[in-house]
Each structure stands twice: as structure tokens, then as C-alpha cells.
Design a protein around this motif. Structure first.
Motif, PDB file in Angstrom:
ATOM      1  N   ILE A 101       0.838  -1.060   0.056  1.00  0.00           N
ATOM      2  CA  ILE A 101       0.091  -0.139  -0.257  1.00  0.00           C
ATOM      3  C   ILE A 101       0.437   1.269  -0.293  1.00  0.00           C
ATOM      4  O   ILE A 101       0.945   1.999  -0.820  1.00  0.00           O
ATOM      5  CB  ILE A 101      -0.828   0.258   1.023  1.00  0.00           C
ATOM      6  N   ILE A 102       1.682   1.604   0.801  1.00  0.00           N
ATOM      7  CA  ILE A 102       2.887   2.225   0.698  1.00  0.00           C
ATOM      8  C   ILE A 102       3.480   2.293   0.065  1.00  0.00           C
ATOM      9  O   ILE A 102       3.841   3.658  -1.176  1.00  0.00           O
ATOM     10  CB  ILE A 102       3.905   2.466   1.863  1.00  0.00           C
ATOM     11  N   GLY A 103       4.047   1.549  -0.855  1.00  0.00           N
ATOM     12  CA  GLY A 103       4.935   1.425  -2.134  1.00  0.00           C
ATOM     13  C   GLY A 103       3.871   1.923  -3.252  1.00  0.00           C
ATOM     14  O   GLY A 103       4.410   2.519  -4.150  1.00  0.00           O
ATOM     15  N   ASP A 104       2.942   1.357  -3.990  1.00  0.00           N
ATOM     16  CA  ASP A 104       1.800   2.247  -4.562  1.00  0.00           C
ATOM     17  C   ASP A 104       1.240   3.461  -4.185  1.00  0.00           C
ATOM     18  O   ASP A 104       1.339   3.803  -5.251  1.00  0.00           O
ATOM     19  CB  ASP A 104       0.908   1.586  -4.530  1.00  0.00           C
ATOM     20  N   VAL A 157      19.359   2.653  -1.535  1.00  0.00           N
ATOM     21  CA  VAL A 157      19.852   2.868  -2.212  1.00  0.00           C
ATOM     22  C   VAL A 157      19.151   1.905  -3.913  1.00  0.00           C
ATOM     23  O   VAL A 157      18.463   1.029  -3.843  1.00  0.00           O
ATOM     24  CB  VAL A 157      21.656   1.901  -2.540  1.00  0.00           C
ATOM     25  N   PRO A 158      19.420   1.743  -4.919  1.00  0.00           N
ATOM     26  CA  PRO A 158      19.021   0.393  -6.383  1.00  0.00           C
ATOM     27  C   PRO A 158      19.029  -0.756  -5.395  1.00  0.00           C
ATOM     28  O   PRO A 158      19.527  -1.336  -4.325  1.00  0.00           O
ATOM     29  CB  PRO A 158      20.065   0.702  -7.261  1.00  0.00           C
ATOM     30  N   SER A 159      17.949  -1.034  -5.123  1.00  0.00           N
ATOM     31  CA  SER A 159      17.661  -2.805  -4.892  1.00  0.00           C
ATOM     32  C   SER A 159      16.806  -3.301  -5.496  1.00  0.00           C
ATOM     33  O   SER A 159      16.478  -3.368  -6.346  1.00  0.00           O
ATOM     34  CB  SER A 159      16.928  -2.945  -3.622  1.00  0.00           C
ATOM     35  N   LYS A 214      10.645  -1.974  -5.640  1.00  0.00           N
ATOM     36  CA  LYS A 214      10.903  -0.869  -6.070  1.00  0.00           C
ATOM     37  C   LYS A 214      11.157  -0.271  -5.060  1.00  0.00           C
ATOM     38  O   LYS A 214      11.025  -0.429  -3.943  1.00  0.00           O
ATOM     39  CB  LYS A 214       9.128  -0.711  -6.411  1.00  0.00           C
ATOM     40  N   ASN A 215      11.896   1.200  -4.871  1.00  0.00           N
ATOM     41  CA  ASN A 215      12.125   1.743  -3.534  1.00  0.00           C
ATOM     42  C   ASN A 215      11.553   3.189  -4.021  1.00  0.00           C
ATOM     43  O   ASN A 215      11.851   3.955  -4.801  1.00  0.00           O
ATOM     44  CB  ASN A 215      13.811   2.429  -3.399  1.00  0.00           C
TER      45      ASN A 215
END
Lengths: 239, 239, 239, 239, 239, 239
Positions: free
Chosen positions: A103-106, A144-146, A149-150
Motif C-alpha cells: 500500500i505504501i509502495g503504491d 540505494v538501488p535494490s 521498488k524503492n
């Protein structure tokens, strides 16, 4: 700068009492908002309904609480989403944290507002804090890239608990909600028979306004909500 | 809103190391600023001068320190006032608090920036904090009409001490000073032979910028200063 | 490395109850030690003498207390110096801080041991802490060449107050004093009629030894004293 | 006294940035050391690898991270063991705590070094702290004979987190790592493309050395690591 | 006012060492009491039994520990209930919290006494605290009519841990147990071969009495137990 | 047990807003009470009088404030004594502490009620706390016979400051003042034109009653005052 406010409450009425003014102010300045109700507070916080009819079913309480919270959200003008995790006890597990992480990521909030870390009077509020804390970190990662999704780490506040001093709550941000206070009053009016809470939180808004005037000298503040930040503020001005 | 920044340092170089960027940013956005140097740091913090010539007089050290701080203030573009209270030990008494109260009452700052409450490595820094704390309250009063002039209570921050964790310093406000960092470097260059401190504080600015980027996701921050607020923020937006 | 221990007590018996074992251990390993008694505790802490003869003079109490503390110091083997600042109330002023600064500057201790910062049961102990804190900083300066003699900043501990939890005292250093405990017992025996305190502190030494054994697994510890460090430890080994 | 150091990191690079100097110093004085990497940091902390090739598999990242950490351990001269618990999120359960309990019981460390209790910027670090805390207690027991093997309770430190003040980290032990700093630099060089972190931690070592010199007056310290003890020190000397 | 005291200990002997006097005082004034032993402490805290016979079974240890605790409870005059949750490690899960919630709901205590929140020397004590905290909240609810039985929220104290300062324990309530101390001594005598603990806690009672006399001037107090309240006191008198 | 309550306020109206109910309750149960007003609050807290007539003299303000406080004390039924130390700034010195020491020694209170230790919004309140703290210790001494009169150490509370969370105020004692609330209302009515404060503190009493009901389940509480204890409670019952 993008302005997106995510409010996460343990029970379906929390967002009204503790942050309806802040949400309305955010909307007033053009922000996007989203309220998450982790549960309906159907077992522990629906006193008026159980008093009316002690034999009613938990499901019927949920339906009523859903409708009340939806109306309050509508009057403020914010979307609301119900996760129905159950209350008293609320159970947090890895799947639920993952659900909240998505939910937070979206939504990609720039600000998250939720409960305080400690609440010796409520078993569910600190769990909501912990779930939010963990989901926020998992969605924003290590910067950092991971492999996933960040998002940019959202600013993060606790709203005011019922007995602030006993919850370790020290307000460091007072929001002037004078211009939208009528909306908060209207939203509170939908919260069933709990008229005593409407009075309680109206009075709290005037008390916090008194404090805000004393702190700042801004005499025009009539109503305020108080929050506590959980991460530092990054800005380009000291004013 | 009026923007007036008052910086109060125990010794004449404190404002440079700890807040030159914040002052320059304030000036950049049109604010009025004033630096108060309570002493010249002539006895305890003028190592390079005493090493050059251990027999020189305290007065001659003050003259040099005055000139250095004046040049640093000039390059930043801020007025500076020297109170010459003496250092190691600095003595605070009722008259000096009154002097500071008048300075605050006359300048009417909206923001005050000074030392942290605790500093187990410096005897004068906590005294500067205490004098500022008391003078700020005496100039702003109880928030009601009174027998003396009352100003609006200024917002109030501590700037970063040398060993933050051991001073109880927890930064909650990071100022992006990237756009004015060259001015800070130029101001630091005037601080005598202390090139090692110039390097130390340049590096600190990059470290605090690293922190600020991690906190906020704002990748453009190259240099930052970190402060700790002493009173809540009163605002009309959560963003 | 030079080993010099300075113990500063508000009243003439403090060094015995709270640190006689630590002093004796220091002497055992070849250190130089010095005890400073800021007062004789002649008014507030000489119960047995005032009970014997309520009409005796304050001066006569001082003479007796001086002799008792001197004998205790002798049996441990440490020099002691009496400043006679008076007790209940002890008064701290700039001259007295300067006097203490000179004592520290002359002795050049590597370790200072004194009271805790807070003591809600004793008006003089926190003053002794404050005077020591300030004098220590003024004698060691800012770590750069300066207008006055600078010594290396001494390590700095608080010894155990009477009601540790209520004084914010959290012991982080337990000294095994088993090998010198007989000397502490002998020193305590000189402290007049206060046999109940001798029992009290004997028992405390066994309790702290119990704690030390639990913490470390070192079963050979029979008696211990507990202190709280005020500055970090700088070392070249984690063991 | 036996000298055995156990370092427990949440992700495979943590031991390098935060404690390579302390490990090398321990080896220099003849200690036995062991590093445990709870995960490879494969999802959240392998930015450079995911940036190179966003399509690579998690398993391939683990292989590379394993090799990097092994080389860093080799250059320092310490054994390292990988538990592969996964990261972002790391999951702690009773079986994993038991696994760690056995590792501690078998190695019988005299000192354990791990993360800080709190880290508002990392979801896995506090979990590593909790698992270590629990496993350490379960392996050392209540200090009495019991149904399981009991080791002497190891001394226990937290190493430095990325934003110390916001993690409640207050360093109380500074290790002078000047004599082994070249090894730390060499170990950091194996940590892939993260050259910016190599600079960051080189600079941190000089900053902590500056602090250590100020605290102690030991001018010879060029590089230091800072840790925070979690249990008191039991010793037979105040020096 | 109803007087009902519930004591919850992680291991079967905890209630004796830490609160036997308080229980006996409660009974002396006509209260109803109940002791809950979450485990027998059979693995971690039964040193004397494992030393006698390292080959004995865990079940046989439980039988002996059950008998000892039962006799101690009998001599004090309180019922005791054994939950047999296991120790070192104790495992807390949702079912066990529910079990404890029912016990609290059925007994309807006015006061609960249990462990402290933190104990860096014991893995089970903080778990007992957490389980009690959660069960207490779930049984008393939000203070409004609800879907389940609600009891009045019990007053809630922590009793004294073994190393109070290191557990964050600050006693704020001293109970004078002089009149019942013989019962505590008799109860302690049943706790197997642990005569050293009998001495330890006898001495602790005299030390806490010394503190209580100093705090209050009540010279008649010979033995005391110290507790820390977890919720405010609601009363109609300041005396 | 003797019941004597001493209330010490920095300004002449403090005792009314913060403790009139507690005083009236004490009188209701037969206690003896005494109020000390350290100053009249003539300069900083007499807004209504200065607004009416900015040219009036400080002395004339004192006369009015004296009369108002006297009437409020009369209606509650308590003696009051005015020390006229001046406000904004209040000055504390050794003579004034001695004066207060004599007052405490003469009255021999069993309970003292005064300001909180910290108040970032008022320069005089913390000074009143410090003077009271020191005078209380000097009048009660070290708990042994001494050169001066010793009273039993009074219990000691802080009453509620204006912005509790920002003053570090954590209420731990709620006094039910329902039965005397009318007297508090009547006393507040004498405090000049500050009707807004009368409303403010009436509302605060209902809010604290709400909290007290939630904490204790005592539904009959309508009005409450909240205080924070500064020393432990010594009692012979856990109930």
C-alpha cells in the motif's frame, strides 16, 4: 514538490479524532490523501453499539462502523480503505506487514501519520505503529538501488494519543486547522452516539490552539492538532 | 512573515563553524540576521595564536580574533556584535542576562540559534545556552500584556556541538546549504591558522548532507548543517 | 601510562564509604592518589557527635571529623586535603571553582572520582559534582594551546550515591576490591560511632560483587565498588 | 584471560564498515575472532549490483556478496560464517534464535559486537540486535548450573550505526585502530563499487580519532572506531 | 473498595524473592491474592537441583519446583497456579496471551504485580512483562461497553529485578513489610538449597527499609520491598 | 498521621489554577495548609491590569494582586503568605533559600506541592522549583541528628504546568476534586479579568477526570487535578 498524505489508524474512527483537521488542511492546499483503517474497532471501541444491543453480531457492528467512517471521510473529502484486520486483539504478522508495504509502495506518500510508539491504555495502537514503521522501511529500502521498488522515505509523524504524557508523546508540530475546523466537527458528528468524544476533541483543538498561540505568538490560531515527528525535517530554510 | 535570525555564540568563531551556511541561506531568502559573540574565545580557543607567541597579551589576542570574526561575518554578509564577556571561565550574572534580554528585545528575532544545553567538553557553551534561554523568556514574557515590552517568542534551535552524541544533541532539522557553501568555505578561511577545522567542518557538511539525502531522498543536497529545535513548530501545513 | 587518581568528596567521610576500595586498589598498582574533602560534613552529617553533645561547637566537630578522616586516609595510604567549604548549605562560587581548578591543574590526575550529578536526598553532593565538572574543564581547556596551563582531560567517574536509582546512577564500571577489602573495613572503623554505616557498606560491597560475578562470570570476586563513567573510554583493545 | 571476539552483522558488509579495525586490533593482540553474516544484504544493500544489471537473480547477487565479504575477511585475517537468513525483510523466529544460541555456545566469545538496539533507517539492524540479545542470554543462562551448557556471559557492544544520534547511539568506547587502518582500507576496497562508502568510513575513522584525542589527550590516535557497551565493565583497576 | 492482588512471575520462585512480603501484607489487610507461575524455571534457574544430579529429567525438576513453590505459597497463605510454559526459552504466543487474559478477566484483580519491562540479564522476565501488559489491556478493554467482558483496569506495578539500575527500574513505592517479614523468611526457606539467595533478599529488605526511612522519616520500618508503578495513582487525597 | 500541606507558587495566582482543588480536599479531610506566593507576578502575569492602564505603577499592581489572591485563599479556607521576591526576572539567592528553609522548618509540612523542574515557557517556575528543592533538603537534613533542626522529609509533588509535555511533566497522581470543585470555581472567579483562564482550567479539570476514569474505572470522578511525585511513596499497603 509532491504532496501526498497517508494516514494509518488502528481503528476506523482514529483518523477523525486525531487528524481530520490535518487531512482537510492537506486537501485545502491541493494534496492527495489516503486513510487506511486497519480494523473497524468493532470489538473494543464500539461501546455505543454494544450498549444499544448486546446481542448484535460482530459483523453487523463492522457494517455500521464502515458506514460511519466512510461518511466522515466523504465529508472531509478523502479516500479511505479498510483492511479489516480485527481488533482487541489486533494480530500483526509478516503477511500483513507485506500488505501494508505494498500500500505504501503504491501510494508513494510524502508524509505518513499514524499512532504513537507507546500507549499503555490501548493494545492495538502500538501494533499499528510497529507495522507502519516496518512497512515504511521495507518500501523505501536502504536508499540505494535494490531488488525491489524503492520510494523516497516518507516523512513520518505520530498523531496525538488519548493520554499524551503517559504515551511518551511530546508534540513538536502544531497544525493550525482553524480554516477547516467546521469539516472536522461535521466528520465527528457521524461517529455514532459518541457525542462526548466530539466535545472532548473540540475542546482539545482549542487547548492545542492555546498552546500554539503561546509558542508562536500567532494570535489568529483558534483550533490546532498536535503531532510528533519521528524523523528529522530536511529543508532549505531555518524559518 | 518577518524573517529575522539571531545567532548567539559563546566564542567569536562559533557562528562560523556551526551556522555560517544557515546564516547565508537566511540572507539568500531576504532575512535580516545578527550574530552575537559573547566572548572572543581569547584564552581557551585561540591555540594557534598562543602557539605562535606564548608571551602575547590577552588584549592582543582579542584584537586579532575580533578582526577574524568580522571578516568572516562580512563575507557572509551579516552584522556581528561582540560582548567581550571573557572566556574560560565565562561568567554569567544577572546584568549580563539583562544585557542579552535587551539585545533580543531590540532585534526581535523570529529565530534564535545558539549552543546545546549540555557540553561535557566545554565549560562556556552550556552557559551561553542558559543565558540565551533566560533572556529569550524574559524578552517574550508570559504571552500577555505586561510591565515591559513583549516580543513574540522566537523559534529556538541549538546548532551542532563538537561531539554531538555526548552532548545529548539529536538533530531534527537539516538545512540544505549547498547553494551558499562557498561562502562558508570563504568565511572559514579567515579563521586564522585553523585549517584543520576548515577541513573538519567541510567534511561535516558532506556527512550531514549524506544523512539528509538518506532521510529525505533529496539527491541534490551536497552540503548541510544540522540543528536541534528547542520549541515546537507551529505551522499550517503538514508538508 | 601515568596513574594518578583524584577523589573529591563533598563531606569528609564520603571517600571512605564510596571509594576506599578503589583508592586502595590504585595504590596497590603503584598509582598516586589524592583525596579532597570539600567540607567536614560538620553540620549535616555528624549525627553521632551532635547526639553525644548537642551543645558542642561546630569547630569542635570539625576537629574530630578531620582527625577521623585523616586516620582513614592513613590506613588506606592516601594523602588527603581539607578545603573546609562548609556544609548544609555548601556554597559554590567562582573563587572556589578556581581553587579546585588549581588543585586539579597541579595534581594532574588521570582519573577523577566524585559524586553523581543528581541526588534528591542531599543538597551538597550535586554541588560537588558541578564544581568538579567545571574545574575539570577549566584545567584541561579546549584541547589546544591556550593562555593558561592545560592538562590532559582526566577520565571522570561518579561513585555510588546512597539511593542509586533515585539519583539516576547507572553503574557501568565494577571494581573488584577483594584484595584490599580489609583496608576498607579498617578505614570505615575510624568513622566514629557510625557502625551501622560500616555494616551497610560492607553489605553493599558483597551485593556489588554478586552483580559483578553475574555480569562477568568471574567467580573470584568477593567485594566490589560500582562507579559510573562520565566520559567515554579511549583504549586500544576491545577486551 | 581468554580473548575471543564474535562480530554479528545483519548484512555481509556490516562487519567491514563498522568493525574491521576492531577485529584487526583483536587479532593483533592474539585474540581469536569470528564474524557471522546473518544475510548477504542481497536485496536491500547491493545497489551497485542491481544498477549494473537489474535483471540479475537474487542468487547471483548472493554469490558475489559472499565472495566480496570472504575476501574482506581474509585480508583482515578472520573466519566468517554466512547464515543466509535473507534481508529486506529479515525474518527472526525461534529456530533462528536457537541456531545463533548454538553458535555463541560453541564459540564461547568473551566479547560480542553487533548492531544498535534502534535504527529508524534500517528494518534489519534492530532484528539482528534482538536475536543476538536473546541468543546471548540463552547461551549464558542465569549464572547457575542448569539443564543446558552455560558459558560465561560475554561482554557486549553495539558498533556505530549510520546516523548515530537518531539511533540512540552514544559511543562510550573508542578503539584506536591506527596501527591496523591499512587493513581496514584494503578490506573496504573489496566491497564492490561502493567507493563512496570507503571514503565515508575513512573519514568517519578520522573524525572518531579527533574525538578520541579530545577526550583523552592521546595525540597519537589517527583512526578510531566508536562502540557503545551494553553491559557494565568488570575490572580490577580504575585506570 | 475491593482488594485483589494478582502476582505474575516468570519462574516459580520469583514471587517469593520479590513480593512475598507484599502478598503477606495484602492478606493481613484482608485482600484476596493469587500467584501465577508462568513456568517452573526448571531449565535455567534450578541450579541446585542440576548440580546435585546432572542426569535428572526436566520433569523431575518440575515436580520438585512445584512442591517448593506450593509450600512457600502455603506458608504465606496465598493460592498459586502453575502454567508450565517452559523456560530458557519461554515462548509467548497469541494463545498464551489469551490464556492469561482469561485468568485476569476471571480473577478481576485491583492490583497486578509482575516483572520489569527490561532485564538485560534474563531472557524470560521481559516476556512475562509483555504478556502481562497485553493481557491486562485485553481484559480491561477501552473503557467502554464492548463485545467481551471488561474489568476495571487494574493498578499495575513491577517488582524489583536482580540488578535494578541496569533494568531501568526506579522504585517509586516502598511497602513496609516489617510485620510479616517472618513469613517471607519462612517462605524463602522452602526454596531448596538456595540459602545464599535467602541471605541476599533478607539483606535487600533491610536496605530498602533503610531507604524508606530516609525518604519518609518513618523510623519504625525494619524491612521493605520496593516496586515501580506502571500507571498513575488515582486517589482522593494528596496525603 | 499528621497532615500538613505546603503549596509554593512562583506567582500569586499559581496556587489557584494548579492546586485549589487539592488544597480544598486536604482541608476537607482536616489537614492544615499553607500557601506561599513567592511573588505577585506583578510584571509578567498581570496582563489584564496592564491592559486596563499601561501607566499604573508596579506597586499598585501588587496591591491588587495581593487582594485577589487573598480572597481566593479565603474562599478555599487556607492561609497564604506573600514573599514579594519580584518576577520577570525572579532572583534566587542564598538568603532567599534560607528564608524558605525557615518557613519549611517552622511549618513542618508532610507534603509540599510546587512547580515542575522544567518549563521552557516561563523563567520563574523552574527557579521556584530549585529554591523549594534546596530549602526542603536543608530543612530535613541528612536524616541524622545535626547542628540544626531537622524535620521529617516532606513528600514532594509538582503540580501541572501550562504545557505539560514540553515541561517533562508526567502525571502520576490524580486527585479527585469533584466534591470541592465549586470552591475552585469560586476562587478562580476572584482572579481578575482572566475569565479565559477560568474556562481553561475548568476544562482541564474535566479532561484530567476523563483520564482518571480511564485509568481507574472510577466512574464517579467529575473533576481532577494531576500532579507528579518527586520522591517515592512509602506505605504499608499495595492498594
Amino acid at each position: 514538490m509532491k504532496k501526498k498524505l497517508l494516514v494509518i489508524g488502528a481503528h476506523s474512527a482514529d483518523f477523525v479524532w486525531r487528524s481530520a483537521g490535518t487531512i482537510a488542511k492537506a486537501l485545502e492546499e491541493g494534496a492527495e490523501t489516503l486513510v487506511i483503517a486497519l480494523s473497524y474497532g468493532e470489538r473494543g471501541e464500539s461501546g455505543e453499539l454494544w450498549k444499544e444491543d448486546p446481542k448484535r453480531s460482530v459483523e453487523s457492528v463492522k457494517v455500521i462502523r464502515h458506514a460511519q467512517a466512510q461518511k466522515a471521510a466523504d465529508i472531509i473529502g478523502t479516500p479511505i480503505q479498510f483492511l479489516d484486520w480485527g481488533d482487541y486483539p489486533m494480530i500483526i504478522n509478516d503477511e500483513r506487514v507485506e500488505q501494508l508495504t505494498h500500500i505504501i509502495g503504491d501510494f508513494e506518500p510524502t508524509v505518513i501519520l499514524t499512532h504513537s510508539e507507546k500507549d499503555p491504555f490501548n493494545p492495538d495502537h502500538p501494533l499499528a505503529f510497529q507495522a507502519t514503521q516496518r512497512a515504511r522501511l521495507l518500501s523505501s529500502g536502504a536508499g540505494v538501488p535494490s531488488a525491489f521498488k524503492n520510494i523516497d522515505p516518507p516523512v513520518w509523524y505520530s498523531f496525538e494519543p488519548h493520554q499524551p504524557e503517559l504515551c511518551g508523546f511530546v508534540p513538536d508540530t502544531f497544525i493550525d486547522i482553524s480554516s477547516v475546523f467546521e469539516k472536522k466537527v461535521a466528520a465527528m458528528a457521524f461517529m455514532g452516539a459518541q457525542s462526548y468524544l466530539k466535545d472532548y476533541y473540540t475542546e482539545l483543538a482549542t487547548r492545542r490552539a492555546n498552546h500554539a498561540r503561546r509558542i508562536s505568538g500567532k494570535k489568529e490560531i483558534k483550533y490546532a492538532e498536535a503531532h510528533q515527528s519521528q524523523v528529522p525535517r530536511v529543508t532549505n530554510t531555518i524559518f
